[in-house]
Write a protein that holds these residues in place. Structure first.
Motif, mmCIF file in Angstrom:
data_model
loop_
_atom_site.group_PDB
_atom_site.id
_atom_site.type_symbol
_atom_site.label_atom_id
_atom_site.label_comp_id
_atom_site.label_asym_id
_atom_site.label_seq_id
_atom_site.Cartn_x
_atom_site.Cartn_y
_atom_site.Cartn_z
ATOM 1 N N ILE A 33 40.289 36.518 43.455
ATOM 2 C CA ILE A 33 39.438 35.639 42.743
ATOM 3 C C ILE A 33 40.132 34.518 42.477
ATOM 4 C CG2 ILE A 33 39.786 36.571 40.504
ATOM 5 C CD1 ILE A 33 36.453 35.365 41.795
ATOM 6 N N ILE A 68 40.327 31.994 45.433
ATOM 7 C CA ILE A 68 38.827 31.337 45.799
ATOM 8 C C ILE A 68 38.568 30.338 44.892
ATOM 9 C CG2 ILE A 68 36.364 32.069 45.635
ATOM 10 C CD1 ILE A 68 37.007 34.913 46.307
ATOM 11 N N VAL A 77 31.128 29.497 48.986
ATOM 12 C CA VAL A 77 31.492 29.873 47.615
ATOM 13 C C VAL A 77 30.575 28.515 46.621
ATOM 14 C CG1 VAL A 77 33.132 30.034 45.579
ATOM 15 C CG2 VAL A 77 33.630 30.698 47.943
ATOM 16 N N PHE A 89 30.152 27.563 42.248
ATOM 17 C CA PHE A 89 30.561 27.696 40.910
ATOM 18 C C PHE A 89 29.251 27.416 39.914
ATOM 19 C CE2 PHE A 89 35.241 26.271 42.013
ATOM 20 C CZ PHE A 89 35.182 27.690 42.560
ATOM 21 N N ILE A 144 28.926 33.804 48.113
ATOM 22 C CA ILE A 144 28.876 34.139 46.682
ATOM 23 C C ILE A 144 28.726 32.999 45.665
ATOM 24 C CG2 ILE A 144 30.578 35.970 47.309
ATOM 25 C CD1 ILE A 144 32.973 34.380 45.903
ATOM 26 N N LEU A 172 30.057 32.326 41.678
ATOM 27 C CA LEU A 172 30.725 32.581 40.523
ATOM 28 C C LEU A 172 30.055 31.917 39.362
ATOM 29 C CD1 LEU A 172 34.176 32.665 42.059
ATOM 30 C CD2 LEU A 172 33.014 34.315 41.970
ATOM 31 N N ILE A 212 25.819 42.215 42.180
ATOM 32 C CA ILE A 212 26.709 41.526 41.103
ATOM 33 C C ILE A 212 27.847 42.332 40.489
ATOM 34 C CG2 ILE A 212 26.847 40.753 38.893
ATOM 35 C CD1 ILE A 212 23.815 39.756 38.917
ATOM 36 N N ASP A 213 29.122 41.847 40.713
ATOM 37 C CA ASP A 213 30.529 42.264 40.437
ATOM 38 C C ASP A 213 30.793 41.648 39.112
ATOM 39 O OD1 ASP A 213 30.391 44.235 42.160
ATOM 40 O OD2 ASP A 213 31.669 42.854 43.724
ATOM 41 N N ILE A 220 33.868 40.414 37.095
ATOM 42 C CA ILE A 220 35.489 40.399 37.125
ATOM 43 C C ILE A 220 35.996 39.795 35.914
ATOM 44 C CG2 ILE A 220 37.235 39.311 38.569
ATOM 45 C CD1 ILE A 220 35.072 39.077 40.717
ATOM 46 N N ILE A 240 33.705 36.884 34.726
ATOM 47 C CA ILE A 240 33.155 36.105 35.574
ATOM 48 C C ILE A 240 32.017 36.968 36.462
ATOM 49 C CG2 ILE A 240 33.328 34.969 37.792
ATOM 50 C CD1 ILE A 240 36.020 34.007 36.724
ATOM 51 N N LYS A 289 30.344 37.769 39.895
ATOM 52 C CA LYS A 289 30.363 37.519 40.995
ATOM 53 C C LYS A 289 29.092 38.097 41.867
ATOM 54 C CE LYS A 289 33.042 38.271 45.271
ATOM 55 N NZ LYS A 289 34.187 39.278 45.926
ATOM 56 N N VAL A 326 26.996 38.386 45.207
ATOM 57 C CA VAL A 326 27.080 38.214 46.431
ATOM 58 C C VAL A 326 25.778 38.270 47.220
ATOM 59 C CG1 VAL A 326 28.109 39.584 48.608
ATOM 60 C CG2 VAL A 326 28.999 39.721 46.293
#
Length: 545
Positions: free
Chosen positions: A3, A6, A15, A17, A46, A48, A84-85, A87, A94, A96, A98
């Motif tokens: 991460i 990234i 990506v 943000f 993704i 973030l 969704i993860d 992190i 955060i 993430k 996907v």
């Protein structure tokens, strides 16, 4: 990819943000939906959440992952599934999100369609919908069916060409004996429903008429440019808008006509070294064809310079692939059906191979490593013709004659040691792009079986005395001679303490010495009255005095 890496690279085509702490939460749900639609209509990506546009980590608090997933699902047509993860990074959470690439056009519930353009999400208008006429399997654009195509769009002369390729290259195949329609269906180049015949994207590219290719996929062209020494403007341009096999064969002939040869003297014979190994260029070209983004309006460029070839390819690396793992990362061609068809036609030996061949063959011929450069919407590969290390070429050629071929990992490690004298376990893993455990296994193999490397210290390796002699490296030979011989004496005495006796061939294997050096070391130990010689001729051996 970690991460941190990234975030450090910033926003890209894959990506995005988004701030959590500075946003109105209701408005943020709409923004996340728009971004998700853009990624789904392009190549996936993704989001973030909790990262500012400049990469600052501001994190998320009081969030509900399920609510975000359902919000995106409810606000898209057809319904978009996301993962969704959470992190934990820099002491903050955060999110993430996907998003996978969609096999069909996705819109917001308000009827607005977006697509990813570089690092921005832009409106996507109906006139730009390539996928409107294409349906098929998720994840492989080349396997999708182009609905308006018909049997009239097939060039049956090209079909016969493919059959002849398979007949001549694959003696075990009976595929070419089928009728044309069955043949194409078995290769999945067409889709047959009742009396209706339609071409897949791969089918259009392999056996479509030039008119059909120009109509449905005008971007599918390969452009050849040639340059004179010292000139930045090309002096010749050739545009190939034709079925793939015609293009590949024509480019291959163009390449072979320009490919030079250098003669390298090795003892009593001369070794012919091509400017570029034919299989290296072919693998590089076929990789570009298999991995290019056929939804991009850009073309493949093959640029011939006096001392290098550059192949530029629309579309970035697959997710997870970068210049530091490109040799060993599992292959995931963007256009799997194209790659499989090239394999069936025996243009490639096996699907997924290519980059390792390119690295191994270029380095083992004493040339510089292939250079990959990644841009926002393209990848370029540079191959250089110059022989930068003739001694390494001679060394590898001689060793492979005696011991069989080296692996790509072994070649990468040996090349590094040749240039830097020593290598650590960590550096070996890095240059070979393998795990530390795998690197340890390769190093041990080079030490034990090939008599090439020896330990200089814990987890640190260097060439053996014999290798320096073979490399004609007088500076390193003299520099390490005393060290090697002192170390050898200790190793021989330790061996005798454990085993009782030792032969000259044992010393060669143990110390990595040539026959001459082994004789000299043993004679010095005899002169010092440390060992005695027993037996005669081939039956002779040495014991501690």
């Amino acid at each position: 990819m970690e991460i941190s890496e990234i975030i450090q690279r910033g926003e890209t085509k894959y990506v995005e943000f988004k701030s959590w702490v500075k946003a109105n939460k209701k408005e943020l749900m709409n923004i996340l939906t728009n971004e998700a639609v853009g990624f789904a209509n392009t190549d996936g990506g993704i989001i973030l959440v909790g990262v500012e546009d400049d990469g600052e980590i501001t994190g998320c608090d009081d969030y509900d992952e399920q609510n975000i997933i359902e919000s995106i699902y409810d606000k898209t047509i057809p319904k978009l599934f996301t993962d969704i993860d959470v992190i934990r990074f820099a002491g903050k959470d955060i999110l993430k999100i996907v998003i996978e690439k969609s096999p069909e056009i996705v819109a917001t519930s308000k009827g607005v369609v977006y697509k990813r353009l570089g690092k921005n999400t832009k409106p996507f208008y109906p006139s730009e919908y390539i996928s409107n006429n294409i349906k098929g399997f998720k994840g492989d654009y080349s396997a999708k069916v182009i609905e308006p195509t018909t049997k009239d769009d097939i060039d049956f002369t090209e079909v016969e060409r493919l059959k002849l390729k398979i007949q001549s290259r694959d003696k075990d195949s009976t595929l070419y004996q089928s009728d044309n329609i069955t043949f194409l269906k078995d290769l999945r180049l067409i889709d047959v429903i009742g009396d209706k015949i339609q071409l897949t994207v791969a089918g259009l590219l392999f056996i479509g008429t030039k008119e059909a290719i120009a109509k449905y996929m005008p971007q599918a062209e390969i452009i050849i440019l040639t340059y004179n020494d010292g000139h930045t403007e090309y002096n010749k341009r050739l545009e190939l808008k034709m079925p793939l096999i015609q293009s590949v064969d024509r480019i291959q002939q163009f390449f072979e006509d320009r490919n030079g040869i250098k003669n390298i003297q090795m003892g009593l014979f001369k070794l012919e070294v091509q400017d570029y190994p034919i299989n290296v260029f072919q693998e590089a070209l076929l990789n570009a064809i298999s991995h290019r983004d056929y939804e991009s309006n850009s073309s493949i460029f093959v640029k011939f310079y006096p001392n290098e070839i550059i192949i530029e390819n629309p579309g970035s690396f697959p997710t997870g692939v970068n210049s530091s793992n490109i040799i060993t990362h599992p292959s995931s061609p963007r256009n799997k059906l194209i790659a499989e068809t090239l394999q069936r036609l025996k243009y490639v030996q096996r699907s997924g191979q290519g980059v390792d061949i390119i690295f191994k063959d270029m380095l083992s011929l004493g040339k510089s490593a292939p250079e990959y450069n990644l841009y926002s919407e393209a990848v370029s590969l540079t191959l250089r013709s110059s022989l930068e290390d003739i001694e390494f070429l001679k060394f590898i050629t001689k060793e492979e004659e005696n011991n069989g071929e080296f692996s790509v990992s072994e070649i990468c490690i040996l090349k590094y040691v040749k240039s830097n004298k020593t290598i650590t376990l960590g550096k070996a893993a890095e240059v070979a792009q393998i795990t530390s455990q795998s690197a340890a296994n390769v190093l041990n193999k080079l030490c034990q079986k090939r008599n090439i490397l020896q330990r200089e210290a814990k987890n640190k390796y260097m060439f053996t005395h014999r290798v320096y002699e073979n490399l004609d490296d007088n500076i390193e030979y003299t520099k390490d001679k005393d060290f090697d011989e002192i170390q050898a004496k200790t190793m021989i005495i330790d061996y005798l303490n454990k085993n009782g006796s030792i032969t000259r061939s044992d010393v060669e294997r143990l110390c990595g010495f040539s026959s001459t050096s082994s004789k000299r070391i043993l004679q010095r130990l005899r002169d010092a009255e440390i060992i005695d010689l027993e037996g005669k001729a081939r039956a002779s051996y040495y014991r501690l005095k």
